[in-house]
Design an enzyme around this catalytic site. Structure first.
Site, PDB file in Angstrom:
ATOM      1  N   ALA A 115      38.237 -11.074  -0.717  1.00  0.00           N
ATOM      2  CA  ALA A 115      37.760 -11.397   0.635  1.00  0.00           C
ATOM      3  C   ALA A 115      36.808 -12.585   0.547  1.00  0.00           C
ATOM      4  O   ALA A 115      36.228 -12.860  -0.502  1.00  0.00           O
ATOM      5  CB  ALA A 115      37.071 -10.203   1.280  1.00  0.00           C
ATOM      6  N   PHE A 116      36.626 -13.279   1.681  1.00  0.00           N
ATOM      7  CA  PHE A 116      35.883 -14.545   1.644  1.00  0.00           C
ATOM      8  C   PHE A 116      34.420 -14.354   1.267  1.00  0.00           C
ATOM      9  O   PHE A 116      33.758 -15.319   0.892  1.00  0.00           O
ATOM     10  CB  PHE A 116      35.993 -15.255   3.003  1.00  0.00           C
ATOM     11  N   LYS A 117      33.914 -13.123   1.339  1.00  0.00           N
ATOM     12  CA  LYS A 117      32.501 -12.932   1.008  1.00  0.00           C
ATOM     13  C   LYS A 117      32.181 -13.333  -0.431  1.00  0.00           C
ATOM     14  O   LYS A 117      31.057 -13.686  -0.744  1.00  0.00           O
ATOM     15  CB  LYS A 117      32.080 -11.499   1.290  1.00  0.00           C
ATOM     16  N   ASP A 118      33.207 -13.318  -1.296  1.00  0.00           N
ATOM     17  CA  ASP A 118      32.994 -13.769  -2.674  1.00  0.00           C
ATOM     18  C   ASP A 118      32.546 -15.233  -2.733  1.00  0.00           C
ATOM     19  O   ASP A 118      31.835 -15.629  -3.652  1.00  0.00           O
ATOM     20  CB  ASP A 118      34.287 -13.661  -3.489  1.00  0.00           C
TER      21      ASP A 118
ATOM     22  N   MET B  21      28.831 -14.891  -2.205  1.00  0.00           N
ATOM     23  CA  MET B  21      28.141 -13.886  -3.008  1.00  0.00           C
ATOM     24  C   MET B  21      28.157 -14.242  -4.501  1.00  0.00           C
ATOM     25  O   MET B  21      27.195 -13.980  -5.210  1.00  0.00           O
ATOM     26  CB  MET B  21      28.817 -12.536  -2.770  1.00  0.00           C
TER      27      MET B  21
END
Ligand SMILES: *Cc1c(COP(=O)(O)O)cnc(C)c1O
Length: 468
Positions: free
Chosen positions: A111-114, A117
């Site tokens: 997911a794009f949160k990587d 993060m």
């Protein structure tokens, strides 16, 4: 570069001062005192830079309290083909003429949160090491954020993660992603309750200021400025891939929940990136769509928050939204404070004046929402016509994007997750399982490491005290 609060605290702080903090002391969000403007010559110089060099160029406009060589090394070890799958890091994939996807979800948790993060993990380790401090990150998750945080912080010096999730309520895949981590600094706590119970425990622990200080409790939620800043980079990277020269404009469509992702697009546009429209897409939880259509921002209670098949957008209150409103109001902190502190906190809603609402057009925002039936139809259509499988969140973005395509302006839809994460809806739409990246096959069978606990903040505190 210095940072100030959206609610009027004008104490100027450096990047590393706000890196490990959440809200500003007055309850506002941190923003830079100004957005550095990127002129045509700079845009030309950046076109063609490899992703890590582009990231370094952008970040160094906002970070002047980490030596350049160190920042460069941190960025270089974050954005690698080994972690994000390709040399481009966020490659574009063409669909129909004029519409393409920007792949943001090829990192470790799909997911794009990587994207943000992974950088945050390296920045935290660096800054804590420099200060000789440690940090215990406490969070609650129903899926994407918790796993992205754990994969970013695993094995990092000076950081431990305590992540609460509702026992038995995440998908088997999401649970396996988190619980299969064997790193000693990652603690999964499965709470015998629902997500709101997990969140209440986090609040209760954080409100115990003495405990919080003694055990150095911190968070990694989406209001963190460093996360937002890391996301600004892929708007530039998408623009350079979709255009050949700097007179061209593009539009971006962004599946939105807490307004973090699209707020990074707003920052890129304020810096001078030629973005025509920022198309905000919601699911049935349409707090933000309602705002951009009417000028009324009305937060929802949990009874009014729908559980949908694009669950990472199931929000009732958009935690980053205040940043955009502050800019929209010409950075009038008193008015921002009135809207968010007085009106939202006391009455759950505010409405902009007619003149304030009229300014939205200057900022390029348009919006739309979609339903479960729309997601199924969009996933099916994209598979049949382009042999491309998209996830439910990206489907929301694509559906709304199509209503805003203009001739001569490439539309870039941000792909925020891979379909493998949401297999149930893919099967419903296509009658087949989504493909999984090789590294994720069979993860449900791996040994799991987690602790089950009752809904009991005291018990969670004891667990932290013993393991911190
Ligand atoms: C978090 C998330 C979103 C929403 O992003 P915001 O920054 O909260 O607006 C959309 N799609 C996926 C897959 C997510 O994980």
């Amino acid at each position: 570069m210095k940072y100030i609060s959206t609610r009027g605290d004008r104490t100027e702080r450096g990047f590393c001062e706000i890196l490990l903090e959440g809200l500003a002391p007055d309850g506002g969000l941190y923003l830079p005192t100004h957005y550095p403007k990127v002129d045509a010559a700079t845009l030309s110089a950046w076109r063609g830079l490899p992703y890590p060099e582009l990231a370094f160029a952008i970040l160094s406009l906002y970070i002047d309290d980490i030596p350049a060589a160190d920042l460069k090394a941190l960025v270089a070890k974050t954005y690698t083909p080994g972690i994000f799958g390709t040399r481009e890091i966020t490659p574009l994939k063409p669909l129909e003429p004029g519409v393409q996807l920007e792949a943001l979800s090829n990192g470790p948790t799909l997911a794009f949160k990587d994207m943000a993060m992974q950088l945050l993990g390296n920045l935290f380790e660096y800054e804590l090491g420099r200060r000789g401090e440690t940090l215990n990150i406490l969070g609650a998750t129903s899926g994407d954020t918790g796993s992205a945080a754990e994969y970013a912080m695993r094995g990092k010096q000076g950081v431990k993660v305590f992540m609460l999730s509702p026992h038995g309520r995440m998908s088997a895949f999401q649970q396996a992603q988190m619980f299969s981590l064997q790193d000693a600094n990652i603690h999964n706590i499965a709470v015998e309750g629902v997500f709101d119970d997990c969140q209440d425990i986090v609040k209760a622990v954080s409100n115990d200021l003495e405990f919080k200080r003694r055990h150095k409790i911190g968070t990694v939620n989406s209001i963190n400025w460093a996360r937002l800043l890391a996301q600004v980079v892929y708007y530039f990277a998408g623009y350079f891939q979709a255009t050949r020269h700097n007179e061209e404009q593009v539009s971006f469509a962004v599946p939105s929940g807490n307004f973090g992702n699209i707020c990074a697009g707003h920052v890129a546009r304020m810096m001078g990136l030629p973005i025509k429209r920022l198309v905000l897409a919601t699911n049935e939880n349409d707090v933000l769509d309602e705002f951009f259509r009417t000028g009324t921002y009305r937060v929802r209670g949990s009874a009014e928050t729908h559980e949908t098949s694009s669950p990472s957008m199931d929000i009732s209150k958009a935690s980053n939204f205040e940043r955009f409103v502050f800019d929209l109001l010409g950075r009038d902190a008193a008015r921002t404070r009135q809207l968010f502190k007085t009106e939202v906190e006391d009455h759950g809603a505010f409405t902009l004046s007619r003149e304030e609402f009229a300014r939205i057009a200057e900022y390029g925002f348009v919006s739309g929402s979609s339903t479960h039936a729309d997601r199924l139809a969009t996933i099916r259509d994209t598979w049949q016509r382009f042999a491309t499988m998209i996830d439910t969140h990206t489907a929301d973005g694509l559906k709304v994007a199509r209503r805003h395509v203009e001739p001569g302006v490439p539309m870039i839809v941000l792909e925020t997750a891979l379909p493998a994460k949401f297999a149930e809806t893919i099967v419903e739409a296509l009658g087949r399982e989504p493909d999984r990246p090789a590294a994720m096959r069979g993860i449900e069978q791996l040994p799991k490491r987690f602790t089950v606990m009752r809904v009991d903040a005291q018990a969670v505190k004891r667990f932290i005290a013993e393991n911190a």
